[in-house]
Write an enzyme that holds these catalytic residues in place. Structure first.
Site, PDB file in Angstrom:
ATOM      1  CG  HIS A 138      -2.187  -0.895   0.772  1.00 31.56           C
ATOM      2  ND1 HIS A 138      -2.206  -2.242   1.056  1.00 31.56           N
ATOM      3  CD2 HIS A 138      -3.312  -0.637   0.074  1.00 31.56           C
ATOM      4  CE1 HIS A 138      -3.316  -2.762   0.556  1.00 31.56           C
ATOM      5  NE2 HIS A 138      -4.004  -1.810  -0.035  1.00 31.56           N
ATOM      6  NE  ARG A 176      -6.369   0.719  -1.879  1.00 30.92           N
ATOM      7  CZ  ARG A 176      -5.996   0.901  -3.143  1.00 30.92           C
ATOM      8  NH1 ARG A 176      -5.911   2.111  -3.650  1.00 30.92           N
ATOM      9  NH2 ARG A 176      -5.696  -0.132  -3.912  1.00 30.92           N
ATOM     10  NE  ARG A 189     -11.212  -1.036  -0.144  1.00 33.43           N
ATOM     11  CZ  ARG A 189     -10.000  -1.435  -0.530  1.00 33.43           C
ATOM     12  NH1 ARG A 189      -9.878  -2.274  -1.534  1.00 33.43           N
ATOM     13  NH2 ARG A 189      -8.928  -0.969   0.051  1.00 33.43           N
ATOM     14  CD  GLU A 206     -10.600  -7.223  -2.825  1.00 34.99           C
ATOM     15  OE1 GLU A 206      -9.513  -6.698  -3.086  1.00 34.99           O
ATOM     16  OE2 GLU A 206     -11.339  -6.823  -1.909  1.00 34.99           O
ATOM     17  CG  ASN A 260      -3.847  -4.134  -6.402  1.00 38.23           C
ATOM     18  OD1 ASN A 260      -3.518  -4.085  -7.574  1.00 38.23           O
ATOM     19  ND2 ASN A 260      -4.212  -3.059  -5.718  1.00 38.23           N
ATOM     20  CG  ASP A 261      -6.237  -8.250  -2.197  1.00 35.97           C
ATOM     21  OD1 ASP A 261      -5.159  -8.648  -1.723  1.00 35.97           O
ATOM     22  OD2 ASP A 261      -6.857  -7.282  -1.724  1.00 35.97           O
ATOM     23  NE  ARG A 317      -1.765  -6.153  -2.194  1.00 37.12           N
ATOM     24  CZ  ARG A 317      -2.883  -5.427  -2.197  1.00 37.12           C
ATOM     25  NH1 ARG A 317      -4.058  -6.020  -2.077  1.00 37.12           N
ATOM     26  NH2 ARG A 317      -2.842  -4.134  -2.351  1.00 37.12           N
ATOM     27  CB  CYS A 324     -10.694  -0.235  -8.451  1.00 36.75           C
ATOM     28  SG  CYS A 324     -11.037  -1.579  -7.316  1.00 36.75           S
TER      29      CYS A 324
HETATM   30  C1  PEP Z   1      -7.164  -4.727  -5.007  1.00 34.63           C
HETATM   31  O1  PEP Z   1      -7.017  -5.680  -4.243  1.00 34.63           O
HETATM   32  O2  PEP Z   1      -6.901  -4.774  -6.229  1.00 34.63           O
HETATM   33  C2  PEP Z   1      -7.643  -3.429  -4.484  1.00 34.63           C
HETATM   34  C3  PEP Z   1      -7.972  -2.443  -5.293  1.00 34.63           C
HETATM   35  O3  PEP Z   1      -7.718  -3.270  -3.136  1.00 34.63           O
HETATM   36  P1  PEP Z   1      -6.435  -3.086  -2.183  1.00 34.63           P
HETATM   37  O4  PEP Z   1      -5.242  -2.860  -3.062  1.00 34.63           O
HETATM   38  O5  PEP Z   1      -6.718  -1.929  -1.301  1.00 34.63           O
HETATM   39  O6  PEP Z   1      -6.389  -4.373  -1.450  1.00 34.63           O
HETATM   40 MG    MG Z   2      -7.898  -5.628  -2.289  1.00 32.69          MG
END
Ligand code: PEP
Ligand code: MG
Length: 547
Positions: free
Chosen positions: A188, A295, A331, A429, A452-453, A463, A500
């Site tokens: 993050h 977020r 979110r 996700e 991402n997840d 990650r 996203c």
């Molecule tokens: C994701 O997981 O792609 C996402 C947008 O949420 P975060 O990166 O905050 O987990």
């Molecule tokens: Mg996520």
């Protein structure tokens, strides 16, 4: 000149002083001493140096930014000479027979707390100043001296690693770039750097023992290079590059106000990801069509207590109003995994990414969830707010969320409190959500794919683990097939689907996303105009035919 290499998080050139960020608990140790007089002598010397630095800073600021802005350094000089402050330090050194660093740090904390608790706004703001002067003294005492670490001068932040809770506390206006020794490309902190559109590197091969503090640094974000004490030639080349990038950015600004439509008429919604209301300026500057991911957990991370309904309501209302009728997707909190908040008192877990996080916390701590939902429903009156739920894996979760949402609305109705009817969507996700997206699509208003997840869970790759960056492949066919499937299932049910996760900003895939029929991309504000440019230049049918 020293040259270090790291992994590029965000491109661009930053030139400025280096500030080494050290975790505060590592800075000051309490050490027993036998000669308090000698300790007080060290203090007097450090104070003289600090006074001189502040005088120089005052004069520099007076020349460069005028008297009003320079005045702060005069205030600091006065505070440094304040008799209560000095007496407290001396008292701790003599009565406890401890080192002066400990006495300065403790006095700084005590005075800052005292100021922070005062009623008067002006006095409350002095809390940061007293911490500042104490840090200045500590730097001088440790021999780290120098103006670099002055927290009021924008700097390149160099750190071992930065947790999300630490990054949110940094004053963003004073950060030119991040360079971290650890940290993965998908952390993050990396995401925050992208949101701020500042050059950043992670996994940089350098030692924090190298006395970087205060030196001149250059971060070449695009090429993953960090120069310390650059020679004249490098400095000139980088200044030129910086200038060129600035010009490119200005050119992109001519795309403001244009619709995101391809040559053959396909439209795309281009929204922004944010973590804080301070990001709104960048959202407007880059002409985002809305906010695709706020977020909200960052509101929680910035506080040392659960944000109240009223505190949250004010923030959501402000975002809705600033966006003036454009969609704002908020979110619900995604605490857990790497985003830890002390007051949630989450237990230690062996596998936090697979653990108690996001919607799982909300569904089992209804009081926390209900507070946030009440704030969101109320704020919906002031704009086009949409609510998005993270980490969904099943229809059962959706049903439980719907029950809570209905009950919150009933409660607001009973209490005669106004609320709106926001759209409600989910993040896709987890592989489970992608695979049952046909069923999920019938229950919600929209999908937003969190790549991402989704990548982490599909490829079984943490990650956060920087050693695995080379295996973390969001272009993996499994991910791209899932995205395509999710979009198709969304359309079958008559809802829209966006992306996203960070992959949404990957311009090597923009055409592919358009070909898949992705309806929305939500990206860091700085990525909006480059994507718009590509969309305007694309003919989707031709692209499909040429594949
Ligand atoms: C994701 O997981 O792609 C996402 C947008 O949420 P975060 O990166 O905050 O987990
Ligand atoms: Mg996520």
């Amino acid at each position: 000149m020293n040259t270090y290499f790291g992994k590029s998080v965000f491109g661009g050139i930053a030139i400025g002083r280096i500030r080494v960020y050290k975790k505060s608990e590592q800075q000051v140790k309490r050490v027993k001493i036998s000669d308090p007089d000698a300790e007080m002598m060290r203090f007097q010397l450090a104070k003289t140096v600090a006074m001189k630095q502040l005088q120089e800073l005052y004069e520099k600021a007076l020349r460069e930014v005028g008297e009003a802005n320079a005045a702060i350094f005069e205030v600091h000089q006065m505070m440094l000479d304040d008799s209560d402050y000095n007496d407290s330090i001396e008292n701790i050194v003599r009565s406890q027979e401890v080192n002066v660093e400990y006495a300065v740090a403790t006095t700084g904390d005590n005075f800052a707390q005292m100021f922070a608790a005062m009623d008067d706004d002006y006095m409350r703001e002095r809390a940061a100043d007293v911490k500042d002067i104490s840090e200045r003294l500590l730097r001088t005492l440790s021999g780290r001296g120098g103006e670099s670490a002055d927290t009021r001068e924008p700097a390149i932040i160099v750190a071992d690693d930065l947790a999300p809770s630490e990054t949110v506390q940094l004053d963003k206006d004073l950060v030119l770039s991040f360079v971290t020794v650890h940290g993965s490309l998908n952390s993050h902190t990396a995401i925050l750097a992208r949101t701020m559109a500042i050059p950043a590197l992670v996994g940089t091969l350098l030692s924090l023992e190298d006395e970087l503090d205060g030196k001149l640094g250059i971060v070449d974000g695009g090429n993953g290079v960090f120069y310390v004490n650059p020679d004249e030639e490098t400095l000139a080349a980088m200044q030129k590059l910086q200038q060129e990038e600035q010009e490119k950015k200005e050119l992109l600004q001519t795309l403001r106000g244009k619709e995101n439509v391809t040559l053959d008429g396909q439209k795309l919604m281009l929204y922004a990801n944010i973590g804080n209301i301070k990001d709104l300026a960048a959202v407007l500057k880059n002409d985002a069509g809305g906010i695709g991911l706020f977020r909200s957990e960052f509101i929680y991370l910035e506080k040392d207590h659960y944000p109240t309904e009223e505190e949250q309501f004010q923030i959501y209302k402000q975002v809705a109003q600033v966006m003036a009728g454009k969609r704002v997707i908020i979110r619900t909190l995604d605490i857990g995994a790497d985003k830890q908040c002390d007051y949630f008192e989450l237990e230690h877990e062996e596998n936090p990414a697979l653990g108690y996080r996001a919607i799982r916390i909300c569904l089992t701590r209804p009081e926390v969830f209900r507070t946030q939902l009440r704030a969101l429903f109320r704020a919906s009156v002031f704009g086009k707010i949409a609510i998005m739920y993270p980490m969904i894996t099943s229809i059962r979760e959706i049903k439980r969320i719907q029950e809570v949402a209905v009950s919150v609305k009933e409660e607001l109705t009973e209490q005669g409190i106004a609320f709106g009817e926001p759209e409600q969507g989910i993040m896709i996700e987890t592989p489970a959500a992608a695979l049952i997206s046909e069923e999920l699509a019938k229950e919600v208003d929209f999908f937003s794919i969190g790549t991402n997840d989704l990548t982490q869970y599909t490829l079984a790759i943490d990650r956060q683990n920087t050693k695995l960056d080379e295996f973390y492949d969001p272009h993996h066919p499994a991910i791209l097939r899932m995205i395509s499937m999710v979009v198709e299932n969304a359309h079958k049910a008559g809802i829209w689907a966006g992306i996203c996760g960070e992959l949404g900003a990957d311009t090597s895939l923009t055409r592919e996303f358009l070909a898949m029929g992705v309806d929305e991309l939500s990206v860091s504000p700085g990525s909006i105009l480059p994507i718009r440019k590509l969309v305007l230049e694309t003919n989707v049918e031709e692209y499909k035919a040429g594949k």
